[in-house]
Design an enzyme around this catalytic site. Structure first.
Site, mmCIF file in Angstrom:
data_model
loop_
_atom_site.group_PDB
_atom_site.id
_atom_site.type_symbol
_atom_site.label_atom_id
_atom_site.label_comp_id
_atom_site.label_asym_id
_atom_site.label_seq_id
_atom_site.Cartn_x
_atom_site.Cartn_y
_atom_site.Cartn_z
ATOM 1 N N PHE A 1 0.859 -1.183 0.000
ATOM 2 C CA PHE A 1 0.000 0.000 0.000
ATOM 3 C C PHE A 1 0.902 1.242 0.000
ATOM 4 O O PHE A 1 1.989 1.220 0.580
ATOM 5 C CB PHE A 1 -0.899 -0.029 1.246
ATOM 6 C CG PHE A 1 -1.919 1.064 1.294
ATOM 7 C CD1 PHE A 1 -3.072 0.994 0.524
ATOM 8 C CD2 PHE A 1 -1.743 2.163 2.119
ATOM 9 C CE1 PHE A 1 -4.023 2.011 0.573
ATOM 10 C CE2 PHE A 1 -2.673 3.177 2.175
ATOM 11 C CZ PHE A 1 -3.817 3.090 1.397
ATOM 12 N N SER B 1 1.445 3.939 1.538
ATOM 13 C CA SER B 1 2.052 4.503 2.742
ATOM 14 C C SER B 1 2.985 3.539 3.466
ATOM 15 O O SER B 1 3.614 3.918 4.463
ATOM 16 C CB SER B 1 0.950 4.953 3.714
ATOM 17 O OG SER B 1 0.174 3.845 4.126
ATOM 18 N N LYS B 2 3.095 2.306 2.987
ATOM 19 C CA LYS B 2 3.972 1.343 3.643
ATOM 20 C C LYS B 2 5.446 1.723 3.438
ATOM 21 O O LYS B 2 5.791 2.536 2.574
ATOM 22 C CB LYS B 2 3.714 -0.062 3.093
ATOM 23 C CG LYS B 2 2.338 -0.632 3.456
ATOM 24 C CD LYS B 2 2.211 -0.849 4.943
ATOM 25 C CE LYS B 2 1.004 -1.691 5.322
ATOM 26 N NZ LYS B 2 -0.286 -1.039 5.188
ATOM 27 N N ASN B 3 6.322 1.093 4.209
ATOM 28 C CA ASN B 3 7.752 1.397 4.086
ATOM 29 C C ASN B 3 8.281 1.080 2.688
ATOM 30 O O ASN B 3 9.240 1.703 2.227
ATOM 31 C CB ASN B 3 8.547 0.627 5.140
ATOM 32 C CG ASN B 3 8.309 1.159 6.540
ATOM 33 O OD1 ASN B 3 7.525 2.080 6.737
ATOM 34 N ND2 ASN B 3 8.973 0.582 7.516
#
Length: 372
Positions: free
Chosen positions: A182, A184-186
């Site tokens: 997704f 916004s994930k790292n």
């Protein structure tokens, strides 16, 4: 406003190679199950030290297909945490199994092995371990419980790519591991994307079949499957961003160290263990003044977030499980007291200093007002 996640600044660091990679896919006219996806599967598997990687449409599908591949369904129970994103429990119910929630460790917010042990019944088939916020669960204890009871272990590593437990990257420690990309994930795509990793050839073959309508040969369907394939554009983007992942994770750790050094005397900060490497998908502090602090920081143009305001056992969708308020006191307390601060590889030292200063100012005001 200082955002929780500054995707624009991250993009500027790698914009040209990403746009070139997208252009390459567009011009190739190979958009699904092509070379980019296959390369990403190989590189992610190698990164987490697993034998196999399978690209899927998103992190939720990664969890769902893992359950299906393990043969979990009606009449089965899967033990998991109530302190997580909804998908972790949702997928268990969506394969007609029963989510069995247990309380969490008050320090790491991960599932508590002692509570897991008490929850095992003859119907239990698996433990779904969520490595929350980028911190690992206590894997040795959980694996021991699984072995003693012949249970499968699913690692929900959607927030924790790159995290290590005793020198081994999570996702490849249990029977099957799941990642979300997704945005916004790292490691984030430009839309939904996910990955399953495993060291089992049998599970690999099952997931490959399930993600493509239950088919390994075109128009020949041996089981009921899903349409859950990682598209080539997202794979191309992720291949470019993967080159920056370790650099970005180190930046997150540096910011977290700074936060903890400056704030640990006034709020509860995330614990750091020598055997567990935290990658700080979220940096969450704990304070009884959570809501007041959040409102104060909002006024100071600092974004914050609450993960998660309502634990899963109290969600309306799981009302049929008959859990009551007070059943899992640690998870409920955490939901009422945790606040996530901005963290990301491009968060400047000036912004970090401003955030820390504002938090300390809030508590100075709070202390002065209560002493009057």
């Amino acid at each position: 406003m200082i955002p929780m996640v500054d995707l624009k600044s991250e993009l500027e660091l790698m914009k040209e190679p990403i746009l070139n990679a997208i252009k390459e896919v567009v011009e190739s006219t190979s958009y699904i199950l092509g070379d980019k996806g296959a390369t990403l599967e190989k590189q992610i598997a190698e990164y987490v030290d697993a034998k196999y990687g399978i690209g899927v449409a998103n992190g939720t599908d990664a969890l769902l297909l893992s359950l299906k591949a393990l043969g979990i369904g009606a009449g089965d129970e899967v033990i998991t945490t109530p302190f997580t994103f909804f998908a972790s429990g949702e997928v268990i119910a969506n394969v007609d199994a029963t989510p069995v929630f247990v309380d969490i460790d008050p320090n790491t917010y991960n599932i508590d092995p002692q509570e897991v042990k008490k929850a095992v019944t003859p119907k239990t088939k698996a433990i779904m371990i969520v490595h929350i916020f980028g911190q690992t669960a206590k894997m040795d204890s959980l694996l021991e419980i699984a072995k003693e009871n012949n249970l499968k272990v699913i690692e929900d590593a959607c927030q924790a790519i790159g995290t290590e437990y005793k020198g081994k990257r999570i996702g490849s420690i249990g029977d099957i591991g799941c990642f979300s990309f997704f945005p916004s994930k790292n490691l984030g795509a430009f839309g939904d994307a996910g990955m399953i990793v495993t060291n089992s050839k049998e599970l690999y073959d099952k997931v490959i079949e399930l993600r493509n309508h239950g088919s390994n040969i075109k128009y020949n369907h041996t089981t009921l499957g899903f349409n859950s394939r990682l598209d080539e554009i997202q794979a191309a983007i992720l291949l470019e961003k993967l080159k920056y992942l370790d650099i970005f994770l180190e930046a997150r750790k540096k910011i977290a160290t700074n936060y903890s050094r400056e704030l640990s005397d006034i709020v509860k900060t995330p614990p750091i263990y020598t055997t567990r490497e935290h990658t700080f998908h979220q940096y969450s502090i704990e304070t009884p003044y959570r809501n007041e602090l959040s409102n104060y920081l909002q006024q100071k143009q600092i974004s914050t977030a609450i993960y998660y305001p309502t634990p899963l056992h109290l969600q309306e969708a799981f009302k049929y499980l008959n859990y009551q308020n007070g059943k899992f006191p640690v998870a409920e307390f955490s939901s009422e007291n945790i606040l996530a601060l901005p963290i990301g590889p491009t968060l400047t030292e000036d912004h970090q200093g401003y955030i820390i200063s504002c938090i300390r100012d809030f508590f100075d005001i709070k202390i002065n007002s209560t002493s009057e």
